[in-house]
Design a protein around this motif. Sequence first.
Motif, PDB file in Angstrom:
ATOM      1  N   SER A 121       0.829  -1.203   0.000  1.00 53.79           N
ATOM      2  CA  SER A 121       0.000   0.000   0.000  1.00 53.79           C
ATOM      3  C   SER A 121       0.863   1.253   0.000  1.00 53.79           C
ATOM      4  O   SER A 121       0.513   2.261  -0.610  1.00 53.79           O
ATOM      5  N   LEU A 122       2.028   1.168   0.673  1.00 53.52           N
ATOM      6  CA  LEU A 122       2.948   2.304   0.647  1.00 53.52           C
ATOM      7  C   LEU A 122       3.529   2.505  -0.742  1.00 53.52           C
ATOM      8  O   LEU A 122       3.630   3.637  -1.236  1.00 53.52           O
ATOM      9  N   LEU A 123       3.918   1.413  -1.394  1.00 55.08           N
ATOM     10  CA  LEU A 123       4.524   1.521  -2.721  1.00 55.08           C
ATOM     11  C   LEU A 123       3.538   2.046  -3.761  1.00 55.08           C
ATOM     12  O   LEU A 123       3.943   2.659  -4.753  1.00 55.08           O
ATOM     13  N   LYS A 124       2.245   1.804  -3.555  1.00 57.43           N
ATOM     14  CA  LYS A 124       1.259   2.349  -4.486  1.00 57.43           C
ATOM     15  C   LYS A 124       1.268   3.868  -4.468  1.00 57.43           C
ATOM     16  O   LYS A 124       1.034   4.529  -5.483  1.00 57.43           O
ATOM     17  N   THR A 125       1.556   4.427  -3.316  1.00 54.87           N
ATOM     18  CA  THR A 125       1.580   5.884  -3.172  1.00 54.87           C
ATOM     19  C   THR A 125       2.967   6.460  -3.385  1.00 54.87           C
ATOM     20  O   THR A 125       3.127   7.516  -4.005  1.00 54.87           O
ATOM     21  N   ALA A 175      11.362   3.686   0.503  1.00 60.74           N
ATOM     22  CA  ALA A 175      10.234   2.772   0.655  1.00 60.74           C
ATOM     23  C   ALA A 175      10.623   1.358   0.205  1.00 60.74           C
ATOM     24  O   ALA A 175      10.337   0.369   0.893  1.00 60.74           O
ATOM     25  N   TRP A 176      11.287   1.259  -0.926  1.00 58.63           N
ATOM     26  CA  TRP A 176      11.761  -0.058  -1.402  1.00 58.63           C
ATOM     27  C   TRP A 176      12.821  -0.619  -0.462  1.00 58.63           C
ATOM     28  O   TRP A 176      12.821  -1.817  -0.153  1.00 58.63           O
ATOM     29  N   GLN A 177      13.726   0.236  -0.015  1.00 55.05           N
ATOM     30  CA  GLN A 177      14.772  -0.241   0.886  1.00 55.05           C
ATOM     31  C   GLN A 177      14.186  -0.776   2.194  1.00 55.05           C
ATOM     32  O   GLN A 177      14.656  -1.783   2.728  1.00 55.05           O
TER      33      GLN A 177
END
Length: 802
Positions: free
Chosen positions: A474-478, A485-487
Amino acid sequence: MKMNETLVTSSEPPPSDGDPMDVVTEAHNPNENQSASSSDSDSESDDEAQVALELQNLETELATNPANYDAHVQYITALRKQGDLDKLRLAREVMSELFPLTPAMWQQWGNDEISLISSSAHEGAIPAIEKLYERGVSDYTSVPLWLDYLNFLQKYDSSVSECSPSGISKARDLFERALTACGLHIAEGSKLWESYRSYEERILNTMDKTDSELREKQTQKIRSIFHRQLSIPHLDLKSTLLTYKAWESHHGNNLDVSPQVASSHQKALEMLNIRADFEKKIAKNDVPDTERLQSYMAYLKFEQSSGDPARVKSLYERAITEFPISSDLWIDYTSYLNKTLKADKTLRDIYNRATRNCPWVGELWVRFMLYLERCHGSEKELSDVFERSLLCTFSTIDEYVDIFLTRVDGLRRRKQVDNGLDFALIRDTFKRASDYLSQQLKNTYSLLQIHSYWARLEYNIAKDITAVREVWKSLLKTSGSMLEAWQGYISMETELGHIHEARSLYKQCYTKRFSGTGSEDICNSWIRFEREFGSLEDFDHASQKVTPRLQELQFYKIQQESKVMASSIEEKEDKKITREKRKSGSDNPPNEQPPAKRHKDKSNKTEKSVVTQKDIPHGQSQSQSQSDTKMNEKSKQYNDKCTAFVSNLNLKAKGNYDILQASKDDLSGFFSDIGGVGEIRILLDKFTKKSRGLAYVDFCDDAHLESAIAKNKQMFLGKKLSIARSDPKGKRKSDNSNSNTNSSIKQGKVELKGRNTFAVPRTVRALGWTGGTKPPPAATTEGGDEKPKSNEELRNLLLNKT
């Protein structure tokens, strides 16, 4: 119901028995009175219509904007003029739910309610008015409001006025509460003491004169109040001593004041003298409010140094009464209370008042929730405060974040102590935070903090790995373009031992475009990951994917550098032309065309130069020719004969001094083991004047330069440097005469793989190929006979092509 209603009666005028003329006169005079009365009636009617229109407008405004404080005040004032008590009472109730009312408004409300009390039914109205005064004294500390409350009871409560045992007890309890709240008020507190003594004198006068023992006990009660008052600094402390002596004399005690009383009175006078200057400053009404507030703050600082919490609290209450919406004052007040009283239950009302007076200050709501948790408040209380805070409007998005995180912190701590707390409540709070803040916090650390915290609790408390991954997704969608965020997601999977899932995430994100050096960082991170956790096949696969991607990024960096340098040259040239024009003293010299025509001619010349490119010497591009012409017109300070080009510098220099000088010093220290360092030039942004992370470093000879280049890819201030030989003039073309271009670049067209690709120049040396070595297979052309271009040729080519 109408306030102050009057009954109007009318009667026929008596008949007249006199002269007919008198009758006419008598008949005429009533007409005149009737005309005047009609005029007055019309005037009153106009006033009523105006008030009615004003009320209608205010009602409309409050219906659309109930948070308009001034509209509430105006509405109440207009209703008082109209005299509609029912609407007035409702309007006051509505406003008091949203805002604390001022002491003057509470006094006005109490007086309006008291005026309606009839002699036959006043007993039933007393409890309601008492509750009204209780609400008023809880909003602000006000001596006049407390006096109104006490006087009301003494007048309308028969048990108090008749001095019955229950009435005396009730009155004394109320007087002691008033003294606790305002008895230390230096300017007005003595009025409460005097009222207290007056009531006790009233009790004494109702006692049987023959009961000497009871009267002596009451006399001692009054004497005790005098002694207490004389030990507290008040502005009229000296006159109080004289009053006390006169009272003792009246009761047959002509002896001097006892040593204990005299000593406490002297200390009180000394305290008063020390505070006299502070009291004068805060009492000034002809100075700006900011100055008076600063005087209060200085006074408070002094009282805090004296170490008497009661006096400090009393002074804070005085300041709050005058400056109720000063957020700094409330924050300072609650900070002091946290240090001194902490979990005292009396602080609940103070925090409640603070958030009602300044609901737009997120820090006050956070402190309120922490206080409730500290004093073991119920979940309902905590939930109510949290929900109320979300109805407010804060000035920064970080305040919303802090409130959500404070709520989650409290739930987590409670869950660890009480296993009965449902984790769904924590999950719901996180979900609300995400829904509420995601769009405003897109690609920010705050949103990452919320989701990483959420994911940890899902794993540590709920033990639900599926829910953990849903949180990260859900974080990566935003914020999918945010490297951190990926790390964070990869780091959590790695820590949990889910190597396959972490590898899958690297495959998804290594081609993404991240800000700064993020794209290079994620590629290098994948290689490190496979070294530590992967097999040889995994490492080879990652290398095959990452190597072309790093080449693309390097090409793009060179392209951007060329554009910046070309822009800088043009800017300097424009400045030079401007300076020459200013020196000439004329905007348009005789031999120079107007700016508009120059611009047009310049465009024509540009088009012509494209057509007649055959006139340019063979092997030299048009942009090269133009650039060389410009460079020849300006003296060259640096020739880059023995210079290293350094990129990927850390933009955050150490220390608090100038960024440019700090970077030079740091670079000089980095190359200190080599020696031979000459001039260091940091490339700055032309607008912000801050480092762009690029630099040129001159060395005294080639040996030192080669040693510097050997330090390529070493860590410097937390980042891996890129160091290469600077060759802007193309003088070292012979070193690279046998170079070949990348096989993926054919006939001037770029063919790159990956999700994000960039325009790449035709003839650029492959990544890692230095002069004198054989280029790697991926960097050769089909014919193998094309010479690589120099950096300067590359820059000019890019400037022309792009």
